[in-house]
Design a protein around this motif. Sequence first.
Motif, mmCIF file in Angstrom:
data_model
loop_
_atom_site.group_PDB
_atom_site.id
_atom_site.type_symbol
_atom_site.label_atom_id
_atom_site.label_comp_id
_atom_site.label_asym_id
_atom_site.label_seq_id
_atom_site.Cartn_x
_atom_site.Cartn_y
_atom_site.Cartn_z
ATOM 1 N N GLU A 187 -16.001 6.565 -3.222
ATOM 2 C CA GLU A 187 -15.391 6.985 -4.490
ATOM 3 C C GLU A 187 -16.077 8.244 -4.993
ATOM 4 N N GLU A 188 -15.297 9.038 -5.703
ATOM 5 C CA GLU A 188 -15.816 10.212 -6.400
ATOM 6 C C GLU A 188 -15.337 10.086 -7.838
ATOM 7 N N GLU A 189 -16.262 9.917 -8.739
ATOM 8 C CA GLU A 189 -15.945 9.758 -10.161
ATOM 9 C C GLU A 189 -14.895 8.674 -10.396
ATOM 10 N N GLY A 190 -15.049 7.550 -9.693
ATOM 11 C CA GLY A 190 -14.165 6.403 -9.862
ATOM 12 C C GLY A 190 -12.854 6.472 -9.105
ATOM 13 N N ASN A 191 -12.601 7.565 -8.414
ATOM 14 C CA ASN A 191 -11.377 7.715 -7.622
ATOM 15 C C ASN A 191 -11.680 7.483 -6.151
ATOM 16 N N VAL A 192 -10.832 6.684 -5.479
ATOM 17 C CA VAL A 192 -11.060 6.453 -4.060
ATOM 18 C C VAL A 192 -10.861 7.755 -3.304
ATOM 19 N N ALA A 193 -11.730 7.982 -2.331
ATOM 20 C CA ALA A 193 -11.677 9.209 -1.547
ATOM 21 C C ALA A 193 -11.477 8.929 -0.065
ATOM 22 N N GLY A 194 -11.983 7.789 0.409
ATOM 23 C CA GLY A 194 -11.869 7.465 1.823
ATOM 24 C C GLY A 194 -12.320 6.049 2.074
ATOM 25 N N ALA A 195 -12.099 5.585 3.305
ATOM 26 C CA ALA A 195 -12.489 4.229 3.674
ATOM 27 C C ALA A 195 -12.835 4.164 5.152
ATOM 28 N N LEU A 196 -13.650 3.179 5.488
ATOM 29 C CA LEU A 196 -14.046 2.916 6.861
ATOM 30 C C LEU A 196 -13.934 1.413 7.085
ATOM 31 N N ILE A 197 -13.296 1.023 8.193
ATOM 32 C CA ILE A 197 -13.141 -0.384 8.547
ATOM 33 C C ILE A 197 -13.836 -0.609 9.881
ATOM 34 N N SER A 198 -14.692 -1.644 9.935
ATOM 35 C CA SER A 198 -15.460 -1.922 11.154
ATOM 36 C C SER A 198 -15.830 -3.398 11.212
ATOM 37 N N TYR A 199 -16.191 -3.870 12.429
ATOM 38 C CA TYR A 199 -16.506 -5.285 12.621
ATOM 39 C C TYR A 199 -17.108 -5.480 14.014
ATOM 40 N N PRO A 200 -17.727 -6.640 14.250
ATOM 41 C CA PRO A 200 -18.221 -6.928 15.600
ATOM 42 C C PRO A 200 -17.052 -6.989 16.592
ATOM 43 N N GLY A 201 -17.199 -6.331 17.713
ATOM 44 C CA GLY A 201 -16.133 -6.246 18.701
ATOM 45 C C GLY A 201 -15.697 -7.576 19.273
ATOM 46 N N GLU A 202 -16.583 -8.553 19.305
ATOM 47 C CA GLU A 202 -16.206 -9.855 19.863
ATOM 48 C C GLU A 202 -15.089 -10.509 19.047
ATOM 49 N N GLN A 203 -14.887 -10.072 17.816
ATOM 50 C CA GLN A 203 -13.827 -10.617 16.967
ATOM 51 C C GLN A 203 -12.484 -9.909 17.184
ATOM 52 N N TYR A 204 -12.500 -8.801 17.901
ATOM 53 C CA TYR A 204 -11.313 -7.955 17.983
ATOM 54 C C TYR A 204 -10.066 -8.699 18.473
ATOM 55 N N HIS A 205 -10.151 -9.379 19.592
ATOM 56 C CA HIS A 205 -8.976 -9.987 20.207
ATOM 57 C C HIS A 205 -8.299 -10.985 19.267
ATOM 58 N N SER A 206 -9.070 -11.887 18.687
ATOM 59 C CA SER A 206 -8.462 -12.899 17.808
ATOM 60 C C SER A 206 -7.959 -12.269 16.510
ATOM 61 N N LEU A 207 -8.694 -11.298 15.970
ATOM 62 C CA LEU A 207 -8.231 -10.623 14.751
ATOM 63 C C LEU A 207 -6.951 -9.829 15.008
ATOM 64 N N ARG A 208 -6.858 -9.206 16.179
ATOM 65 C CA ARG A 208 -5.648 -8.433 16.509
ATOM 66 C C ARG A 208 -4.434 -9.355 16.570
ATOM 67 N N ARG A 209 -4.592 -10.505 17.202
ATOM 68 C CA ARG A 209 -3.481 -11.444 17.308
ATOM 69 C C ARG A 209 -3.010 -11.875 15.912
ATOM 70 N N THR A 210 -3.952 -12.252 15.050
ATOM 71 C CA THR A 210 -3.609 -12.671 13.687
ATOM 72 C C THR A 210 -2.927 -11.541 12.930
ATOM 73 N N THR A 211 -3.435 -10.347 13.082
ATOM 74 C CA THR A 211 -2.918 -9.191 12.343
ATOM 75 C C THR A 211 -1.504 -8.825 12.761
ATOM 76 N N PHE A 212 -1.284 -8.612 14.048
ATOM 77 C CA PHE A 212 -0.013 -8.042 14.484
ATOM 78 C C PHE A 212 1.135 -9.037 14.519
ATOM 79 N N ARG A 213 0.848 -10.322 14.562
ATOM 80 C CA ARG A 213 1.963 -11.273 14.495
ATOM 81 C C ARG A 213 2.551 -11.330 13.083
ATOM 82 N N GLU A 214 1.827 -10.777 12.109
ATOM 83 C CA GLU A 214 2.304 -10.739 10.724
ATOM 84 C C GLU A 214 3.053 -9.457 10.379
ATOM 85 N N LEU A 215 3.071 -8.504 11.287
ATOM 86 C CA LEU A 215 3.690 -7.208 11.010
ATOM 87 C C LEU A 215 5.032 -7.086 11.727
ATOM 88 N N PRO A 216 6.145 -7.072 10.981
ATOM 89 C CA PRO A 216 7.458 -7.038 11.618
ATOM 90 C C PRO A 216 7.660 -5.858 12.572
#
Length: 192
Positions: free
Chosen positions: A66-95
């Motif tokens: 944030e810059e003066e209370g305004n969002v400026a950017g974001a970063l998303i990250s996680y342990p790679g061992e979670q990737y496969h199961s998180l991907r399945r959960t995520t993309f089955r919800e996206l038409p």
Amino acid sequence: MEENTFHIRPATPADAAFLARCVCEGIGFEIFEQETEFNTQVAAGLEPLAAREDTLYSYRHALVAEEEGNVAGALISYPGEQYHSLRRTTFRELPHFRELDLDAMPDEAGAGEYYIDTLAVLPQYRCLGVGTALMRTRIAWAEQQYPDLKISLLVDPDNEKGQRIYTRLGFGVTDRNVIAFDHLYWKMVKNG
């Protein structure tokens, strides 16, 4: 504007709409500069997933600058061992992505990695150090929390600016390429 003027904080469910837009940007939809109907629909589909705790793009995996209370950017990250199961959960919800053959797609990350999935900065804050500040904050945290994991990310071979930033932060290109969403990416891993 100097890098230290940005406030970096963990994301909250209230950041879900912004995180969804950042994911679209990271995928290459350039939603920050061009609101097409498709981009808007994808972002709308991602928003409830960003508010959940069990998806790739969850607020729980994100930092916001944030810059003066305004969002400026974001970063998303996680342990790679979670990737496969998180991907399945995520993309089955996206038409728009339900027809993807997820099992045929290679995993972007796996065991032994701490994966930086998405980094996006609003156009008006680019070239001001926001992305670097987010990266440095997350790298320092990951090295402390997951000292046995290699920090990794994917970069588009055409993204020379990104490659320079990641190289300056200690990342090197590996011999592993990944095809995600029919696009070739280079795998980069932080050295030492």
